[in-house]
Design a protein around this motif. Structure first.
Motif, PDB file in Angstrom:
ATOM      1  N   ALA A   1       0.837  -1.195   0.000  1.00 26.11           N
ATOM      2  CA  ALA A   1       0.000   0.000   0.000  1.00 26.11           C
ATOM      3  C   ALA A   1       0.875   1.249   0.000  1.00 26.11           C
ATOM      4  O   ALA A   1       2.011   1.234   0.477  1.00 26.11           O
ATOM      5  CB  ALA A   1      -0.917   0.002   1.222  1.00 26.11           C
ATOM      6  N   GLU A   2       0.314   2.347  -0.487  1.00 23.98           N
ATOM      7  CA  GLU A   2       1.026   3.617  -0.586  1.00 23.98           C
ATOM      8  C   GLU A   2       0.760   4.479   0.643  1.00 23.98           C
ATOM      9  O   GLU A   2      -0.247   4.309   1.356  1.00 23.98           O
ATOM     10  CB  GLU A   2       0.554   4.386  -1.828  1.00 23.98           C
ATOM     11  N   PHE A   3       1.654   5.430   0.895  1.00 29.46           N
ATOM     12  CA  PHE A   3       1.393   6.485   1.875  1.00 29.46           C
ATOM     13  C   PHE A   3       0.414   7.469   1.240  1.00 29.46           C
ATOM     14  O   PHE A   3       0.736   8.119   0.237  1.00 29.46           O
ATOM     15  CB  PHE A   3       2.695   7.183   2.271  1.00 29.46           C
ATOM     16  N   GLU A   4      -0.762   7.582   1.831  1.00 31.56           N
ATOM     17  CA  GLU A   4      -1.828   8.411   1.270  1.00 31.56           C
ATOM     18  C   GLU A   4      -2.568   9.137   2.379  1.00 31.56           C
ATOM     19  O   GLU A   4      -2.460   8.790   3.552  1.00 31.56           O
ATOM     20  CB  GLU A   4      -2.835   7.542   0.508  1.00 31.56           C
ATOM     21  N   ASN A   5      -3.347  10.120   1.977  1.00 34.65           N
ATOM     22  CA  ASN A   5      -4.305  10.742   2.894  1.00 34.65           C
ATOM     23  C   ASN A   5      -5.484   9.796   3.093  1.00 34.65           C
ATOM     24  O   ASN A   5      -5.705   8.878   2.287  1.00 34.65           O
ATOM     25  CB  ASN A   5      -4.784  12.074   2.315  1.00 34.65           C
ATOM     26  N   PRO A   6      -6.281  10.001   4.167  1.00 31.27           N
ATOM     27  CA  PRO A   6      -7.405   9.090   4.417  1.00 31.27           C
ATOM     28  C   PRO A   6      -8.400   8.985   3.269  1.00 31.27           C
ATOM     29  O   PRO A   6      -9.067   7.960   3.130  1.00 31.27           O
ATOM     30  CB  PRO A   6      -8.064   9.701   5.670  1.00 31.27           C
ATOM     31  N   ASP A   7      -8.499  10.024   2.439  1.00 31.16           N
ATOM     32  CA  ASP A   7      -9.430   9.959   1.304  1.00 31.16           C
ATOM     33  C   ASP A   7      -8.821   9.286   0.083  1.00 31.16           C
ATOM     34  O   ASP A   7      -9.434   9.225  -0.989  1.00 31.16           O
ATOM     35  CB  ASP A   7      -9.939  11.353   0.939  1.00 31.16           C
ATOM     36  N   GLY A   8      -7.588   8.756   0.221  1.00 33.61           N
ATOM     37  CA  GLY A   8      -6.945   8.062  -0.880  1.00 33.61           C
ATOM     38  C   GLY A   8      -6.121   8.951  -1.787  1.00 33.61           C
ATOM     39  O   GLY A   8      -5.467   8.456  -2.710  1.00 33.61           O
ATOM     40  N   SER A   9      -6.125  10.252  -1.536  1.00 29.38           N
ATOM     41  CA  SER A   9      -5.330  11.163  -2.356  1.00 29.38           C
ATOM     42  C   SER A   9      -3.863  11.102  -1.952  1.00 29.38           C
ATOM     43  O   SER A   9      -3.518  10.618  -0.864  1.00 29.38           O
ATOM     44  CB  SER A   9      -5.844  12.599  -2.220  1.00 29.38           C
ATOM     45  N   GLU A  10      -2.990  11.591  -2.835  1.00 25.75           N
ATOM     46  CA  GLU A  10      -1.562  11.567  -2.554  1.00 25.75           C
ATOM     47  C   GLU A  10      -1.224  12.487  -1.389  1.00 25.75           C
ATOM     48  O   GLU A  10      -1.790  13.573  -1.259  1.00 25.75           O
ATOM     49  CB  GLU A  10      -0.771  11.983  -3.798  1.00 25.75           C
ATOM     50  N   VAL A  11      -0.305  12.044  -0.560  1.00 23.24           N
ATOM     51  CA  VAL A  11       0.123  12.851   0.578  1.00 23.24           C
ATOM     52  C   VAL A  11       1.365  13.641   0.183  1.00 23.24           C
ATOM     53  O   VAL A  11       2.229  13.162  -0.551  1.00 23.24           O
ATOM     54  CB  VAL A  11       0.409  11.963   1.817  1.00 23.24           C
ATOM     55  N   THR A  12       1.428  14.889   0.657  1.00 27.01           N
ATOM     56  CA  THR A  12       2.593  15.747   0.460  1.00 27.01           C
ATOM     57  C   THR A  12       2.969  16.318   1.817  1.00 27.01           C
ATOM     58  O   THR A  12       2.176  17.040   2.432  1.00 27.01           O
ATOM     59  CB  THR A  12       2.295  16.892  -0.525  1.00 27.01           C
ATOM     60  N   VAL A  13       4.164  16.003   2.288  1.00 23.87           N
ATOM     61  CA  VAL A  13       4.578  16.411   3.640  1.00 23.87           C
ATOM     62  C   VAL A  13       5.290  17.761   3.525  1.00 23.87           C
ATOM     63  O   VAL A  13       6.512  17.848   3.590  1.00 23.87           O
ATOM     64  CB  VAL A  13       5.483  15.342   4.284  1.00 23.87           C
ATOM     65  N   ASP A  14       4.506  18.810   3.350  1.00 26.06           N
ATOM     66  CA  ASP A  14       5.080  20.122   3.035  1.00 26.06           C
ATOM     67  C   ASP A  14       4.628  21.232   3.970  1.00 26.06           C
ATOM     68  O   ASP A  14       4.803  22.418   3.672  1.00 26.06           O
ATOM     69  CB  ASP A  14       4.757  20.516   1.598  1.00 26.06           C
ATOM     70  N   THR A  15       4.050  20.874   5.124  1.00 26.34           N
ATOM     71  CA  THR A  15       3.612  21.874   6.097  1.00 26.34           C
ATOM     72  C   THR A  15       4.298  21.590   7.417  1.00 26.34           C
ATOM     73  O   THR A  15       4.219  20.472   7.944  1.00 26.34           O
ATOM     74  CB  THR A  15       2.082  21.835   6.291  1.00 26.34           C
ATOM     75  N   ASP A  16       4.990  22.592   7.969  1.00 27.30           N
ATOM     76  CA  ASP A  16       5.807  22.339   9.152  1.00 27.30           C
ATOM     77  C   ASP A  16       4.987  22.412  10.434  1.00 27.30           C
ATOM     78  O   ASP A  16       3.762  22.618  10.403  1.00 27.30           O
ATOM     79  CB  ASP A  16       7.034  23.256   9.173  1.00 27.30           C
ATOM     80  N   TYR A  17       5.657  22.242  11.553  1.00 23.92           N
ATOM     81  CA  TYR A  17       5.009  22.217  12.869  1.00 23.92           C
ATOM     82  C   TYR A  17       4.168  23.459  13.115  1.00 23.92           C
ATOM     83  O   TYR A  17       3.104  23.391  13.743  1.00 23.92           O
ATOM     84  CB  TYR A  17       6.095  22.081  13.939  1.00 23.92           C
ATOM     85  N   LEU A  18       4.619  24.610  12.647  1.00 24.54           N
ATOM     86  CA  LEU A  18       3.923  25.876  12.881  1.00 24.54           C
ATOM     87  C   LEU A  18       2.898  26.201  11.807  1.00 24.54           C
ATOM     88  O   LEU A  18       2.313  27.277  11.809  1.00 24.54           O
ATOM     89  CB  LEU A  18       4.945  27.016  12.976  1.00 24.54           C
ATOM     90  N   GLY A  19       2.683  25.271  10.872  1.00 23.62           N
ATOM     91  CA  GLY A  19       1.705  25.501   9.821  1.00 23.62           C
ATOM     92  C   GLY A  19       2.251  26.240   8.614  1.00 23.62           C
ATOM     93  O   GLY A  19       1.482  26.614   7.715  1.00 23.62           O
ATOM     94  N   GLU A  20       3.571  26.428   8.575  1.00 22.31           N
ATOM     95  CA  GLU A  20       4.186  27.134   7.453  1.00 22.31           C
ATOM     96  C   GLU A  20       4.448  26.160   6.311  1.00 22.31           C
ATOM     97  O   GLU A  20       4.900  25.038   6.521  1.00 22.31           O
ATOM     98  CB  GLU A  20       5.504  27.780   7.887  1.00 22.31           C
TER      99      GLU A  20
END
Length: 640
Positions: A596-615
């Motif tokens: 299985a792939e790393f995905e969002n719960p809705d099955g869309s692709e995940v992008t890890v591009d938002t930091d701890y502070l929301g930036e």
């Protein structure tokens, strides 16, 4: 037509439930409110177990229970006791008819159930003096002469840690129960209990439906406290001080929840899918009964359509004996965020393997983010079937351990967290991605070849197979690891000897003839790059690009200033020489066992591009959880 019912301390349960003529009890309103209705509770103290009797029908037709705006509403599982008799010195007693407790007497109910490891006869009862809980003595002599310890044993880490509140240890209680009455003795020291607020646990819960299927309920703005909740392993009924009881779509928000004997918020299983059979029958290990509970749950309708999808947000949860939030199976597809959880399982009156600020089994597609979790025996424990789960931008500090992921095959994503306990991470799983975290503390990495656990068709409860944990198949990108002279295993060098691609793994496995034997022997691939290793943290020997500053001490501190919390850390000049790449579904690659792939719960692709502070991160940005970290001294507000 939606109605608004009102409850007030000057009301009557034969009233109309209007603002002008309110009900007296919340339960009276719970009996008449239906989908779309709102129950507004006005200021005061309500000593009752609220049992919702009707369900909402959808996200837009909920039943909402809320405290009146700007008013303090407290729901308690305790009763005030005012007739204490002095017995000997500072020891007093009160005698209550057993009928006072109805069919549930917390002073006869012991801490009991699967995976209870240590309990020297402690019960579900408790005594409180001006809101502060006592310790249960093991006998009358110990009640008179309480043992006060400045240091105690943390039974999981096998280390000596500071006692949570040594001064409070002198306040003790002890109960004797016969067929007619319950006698509670308590050592109040300098206090006169007849002149102070003294309360005792009476009810199992504060807000918990007796029936399952009470869907789409919102509980907002209350203080709830002092419930005699039982031990909640994954193989038993899991009632909390407040909980959904095998339902769907609850929202629990903006509440203050404290002093649950065991668990505060439950989004877990119910009794028909297992009832402590390992402890009661003793014929099979708890592991076997836990497997059976998964199949029983499927027969009981365990699916996205019927169970889970809860939201738990903006709550303050503290001073509970076992868990802040607990849930096996019923937690699926839920979101837990912006909660402040602390002082969980620190009294150490009893101990077992089901203790944490957040303890979830089968956390399928659960999103845990932006929580502040500190001063807990264990911060967060994800146990079994951690799949599609994301733990993101959480602040962990002063826990005996921060994070534990166990017997799971992924995919799960751990990103942008701050983990600072001396014991930061237990990784007894596979198929994880650790991205842009700050990890200062001991790391333990283990195989689990004796417990095959289920994995699922992505984003569902349908079981696709079973697997043991071979270890590996993990990804570590853009993290900052910080060691210390007394810390073990910090970094990624415990993966030395592992393969680094699925192609290399397959080629190595098939060098010799055979089937499953080689899969047990060849180390799974790991994907490790662009990490920083400071102050003795050690890198994976096949990592291509990293920063290693073995002798640089970042002097990391978590600083509390009122309700604000700051991260103070110093980083070496080399830190800015290496930038991390944004990780996505494509770059993280599929996990091997689950396919299985790393995905969002809705099955869309995940992008890890938002930091701890929301930036939002740029395509190349600094390592660690906060993109504004830089070489030199940093002091950044991380809560408040």
């Amino acid at each position: 037509m939606a109605f608004e019912f009102h409850v007030a301390k000057n009301g009557s349960d034969i009233g109309e439930g209007t603002k002008q003529n309110p009900f007296l009890t919340i339960n009276q309103a719970a009996g008449v409110a239906v989908a779309g209705d709102t129950i507004v509770v006005h200021e005061g103290e309500y000593r009752e177990w609220v049992k919702p009797q009707n369900a909402g029908l959808s996200e837009t037709r909920r039943i909402t229970y809320q405290a009146a705006e700007g008013e303090k509403v407290v729901i308690k599982g305790s009763e005030q006791i005012q007739d204490w008799e002095q017995v000997e010195g500072t020891v007093w007693k009160t005698v209550l008819a057993n009928s006072f407790f109805g069919d549930y007497n917390p002073y006869t109910e012991e801490i009991f159930g699967d995976w209870v490891v240590y309990n020297p006869g402690r019960h579900l009862g408790d005594v409180y003096l001006n809101g502060k809980s006592f310790y249960e003595a093991e006998n009358f002599e110990q009640l008179k002469n309480p043992k006060i310890e400045t240091e105690v044993l943390d039974r999981w880490t096998k280390t000596i840690v500071p006692a949570h509140d040594p001064e409070q240890m002198k306040y003790t209680w002890f109960a004797e129960v016969d067929e007619n009455q319950t006698t509670i003795f308590a050592n109040f020291h300098d206090a006169n209990p007849n002149e102070e607020l003294v309360e005792i646990n009476v009810r199992k819960c504060c807000f918990y439906p007796e029936q399952t299927g009470m869907n789409y309920i919102t509980v907002k703005g209350f203080e709830m406290a002092q419930a005699a909740t039982p031990w909640t392993p994954p193989t038993a009924d899991q009632p909390g001080l407040i909980g959904a009881h095998w339902s769907k779509g609850w929202i629990i928000e903006d509440n203050i929840i404290h002093d649950s004997k065991c668990s505060a918020i439950s989004i877990g299983k119910e009794v028909s899918t297992g009832d402590n059979f390992r402890t009661k029958r003793k014929d099979k290990p708890g592991y076997q009964y836990q497997l059976e509970s998964v199949f029983l749950a499927k027969q009981a309708g365990w699916s996205k359509e019927k169970i889970g999808s809860h939201i738990i947000r903006n709550n303050t949860i503290y001073d509970c004996g076992q868990n802040g939030i607990v849930g096996h199976l019923g937690c699926i597809f839920s979101e837990i965020y912006n909660n402040h959880i602390y002082n969980i399982a620190l009294k150490r009156e009893f101990y077992g393997h089901e203790i944490a600020g957040i303890k979830l089994h089968a956390a399928i597609d659960v999103q845990i983010h932006h929580n502040r979790i500190h001063d807990c025996s264990l911060g967060t424990w994800l146990d079994w079937q951690t799949q599609g789960t994301r733990v993101s931008s959480n602040l962990f500090y002063r826990n005996n351990r921060d994070l534990f992921v166990e017997v799971s095959s992924g995919p799960y994503l751990i990103d942008h967290n701050i983990l600072t306990a001396d014991y930061a991470l237990d990784n007894h799983a596979q198929g994880g991605a650790y991205v842009n975290n700050l990890i200062r503390g001991k790391m333990v990495h283990r195989k689990m070849l004796d417990r095959a656990t289920p994995y699922h068709i992505p984003h569902s409860t349908e079981i696709a197979g079973f697997a043991v944990v071979y270890a590996g198949d993990d990804r570590f990108y853009n993290n900052i690891f910080i060691g210390d002279d007394h810390l073990e295993g910090v970094g990624t060098d415990h993966f030395n000897g592992y393969t680094t691609s699925l192609e290399e793994y397959i080629e190595t496995v098939h060098k010799d003839e055979g089937d499953h034997e080689a899969f047990n022997e060849i180390e799974q691939p790991v994907y490790i790059n662009h990490n920083a290793y400071l102050n003795g943290a050690n890198s994976f020997d096949r990592e291509k690009e990293n920063v290693v500053a073995a002798d640089f001490n970042p002097n990391l501190e978590i600083i509390e200033d009122g309700n604000d919390v700051y991260l103070s850390v110093e980083l070496p000049k080399e830190f800015e020489n290496l930038l991390g790449e944004i990780q996505t579904t494509q770059s993280l690659k599929r996990v091997r066992i689950v396919d299985a792939e790393f995905e969002n719960p809705d099955g869309s692709e995940v992008t890890v591009d938002t930091d701890y502070l929301g930036e939002k991160r740029s395509d190349k940005s600094n390592l660690g959880p906060i993109s504004q970290l830089q070489a030199g001294k940093n002091r950044i507000k991380v809560w408040g």
